[in-house]
Scaffold this motif. Structure first.
Motif, short mmCIF file in Angstrom:
data_model
loop_
_atom_site.label_atom_id
_atom_site.label_comp_id
_atom_site.label_asym_id
_atom_site.label_seq_id
_atom_site.Cartn_x
_atom_site.Cartn_y
_atom_site.Cartn_z
N ALA A 88 0.84 -1.20 0.00
CA ALA A 88 0.00 0.00 0.00
C ALA A 88 0.87 1.25 0.00
O ALA A 88 0.36 2.37 0.04
N TYR A 89 2.20 1.05 -0.06
CA TYR A 89 3.13 2.18 0.02
C TYR A 89 2.82 3.23 -1.05
O TYR A 89 2.68 2.90 -2.22
N GLY A 90 2.74 4.48 -0.62
CA GLY A 90 2.52 5.59 -1.56
C GLY A 90 1.06 5.86 -1.88
O GLY A 90 0.71 6.92 -2.38
N LEU A 91 0.19 4.90 -1.59
CA LEU A 91 -1.22 5.10 -1.92
C LEU A 91 -1.82 6.19 -1.03
O LEU A 91 -1.40 6.37 0.11
N GLY A 92 -2.81 6.88 -1.56
CA GLY A 92 -3.45 7.96 -0.81
C GLY A 92 -2.68 9.27 -0.95
O GLY A 92 -3.14 10.31 -0.50
N GLU A 93 -1.51 9.21 -1.60
CA GLU A 93 -0.75 10.45 -1.84
C GLU A 93 -1.09 10.97 -3.23
O GLU A 93 -1.78 10.31 -4.00
N LYS A 94 -0.57 12.14 -3.52
CA LYS A 94 -0.98 12.82 -4.75
C LYS A 94 -0.85 11.95 -6.01
O LYS A 94 0.15 11.28 -6.22
N GLY A 95 -1.92 12.00 -6.80
CA GLY A 95 -1.90 11.29 -8.07
C GLY A 95 -2.17 9.80 -7.98
O GLY A 95 -2.24 9.12 -8.99
N LEU A 96 -2.33 9.27 -6.77
CA LEU A 96 -2.58 7.83 -6.64
C LEU A 96 -3.92 7.58 -5.95
O LEU A 96 -4.39 8.41 -5.18
N PRO A 97 -4.53 6.42 -6.22
CA PRO A 97 -5.82 6.11 -5.59
C PRO A 97 -5.69 5.98 -4.07
O PRO A 97 -4.58 5.94 -3.53
N SER A 98 -6.84 5.88 -3.39
CA SER A 98 -6.86 5.67 -1.94
C SER A 98 -6.20 4.34 -1.60
O SER A 98 -6.03 3.48 -2.47
N VAL A 99 -5.86 4.16 -0.33
CA VAL A 99 -5.24 2.91 0.12
C VAL A 99 -6.14 1.72 -0.24
O VAL A 99 -5.68 0.73 -0.80
#
Ligand SMILES: [Zn+2]
Ligand SMILES: [Zn+2]
Length: 178
Positions: free
Chosen positions: A106-117
């Motif tokens: 789930a690393y990086g998810l929820g950050e800009k440009g990526l979908p929610s966790v």
């Protein structure tokens, strides 16, 4: 049966969402098996990330696998993979092609440009589970087998397989359980 083993703490509703999406994509049962510990040797100090290949290959768990069982490990840690066509660098997961075990992060998810966790982890998990049935990368931007580094991943966060990938997975699943 597809068995989920968590290597980090995830809220139950996230795991529930992931298992429902995988079940819907492959028409196969998917449930939480339990939690596991990451093999110590998988940590790559230089990159402060885990070697995704070692993580999967050296996982020491006592899950009883039947012939057509698959395991998907879920983590929040940064993952890296050995140098390949894409070079050395961060990856969203790894799968033993045509094998039994895969990992998705789930690393990086929820950050800009990526979908929610929740959405992103479901899609990443479905992608690496697909590789376990020998599914290759797909040109259809909406398909879960479209590469995770391509823009389609974020543009179409829902988990869906194109007709080609769906039919291929159905054939593989039928062979595996025959
Ligand atoms: Zn892939
Ligand atoms: Zn496809």
């Amino acid at each position: 049966m597809i068995r989920i083993v968590t290597l980090s703490d995830f809220p139950p509703d996230v795991i529930d969402f992931v298992s429902r999406r995988i079940h819907a994509a492959y028409g196969m049962g998917c449930e939480l098996e339990g939690d596991g510990a990451v093999p110590k040797g998988a940590l790559d100090d230089e990159q402060s990330a885990y070697d995704a290949v070692k993580m999967v290959d050296e996982m020491d768990d006592d899950v009883t696998l039947y012939a057509d069982d698959k395991i998907i490990y879920l983590t929040k840690e940064a993952l890296t993979a050995p140098p390949g066509p894409m070079g050395l660098g961060p990856v969203a997961g790894y799968a033993q092609y045509g094998g039994g075990k895969a990992v998705a992060t789930a690393y990086g998810l929820g950050e800009k440009g990526l979908p929610s966790v929740e959405a992103g982890l479901a899609k990443r998990a479905a992608h690496y589970v697909g590789h376990l049935w020998d599914l290759h990368h797909c040109y259809d931007v909406r398909c879960a087998m479209h590469p995770g580094w391509a823009p389609g991943f974020a543009a179409y966060p829902e988990v869906a397989l194109c007709l080609f990938c769906r039919e291929k997975s159905e054939r593989k699943i039928k062979l595996g359980s025959g």
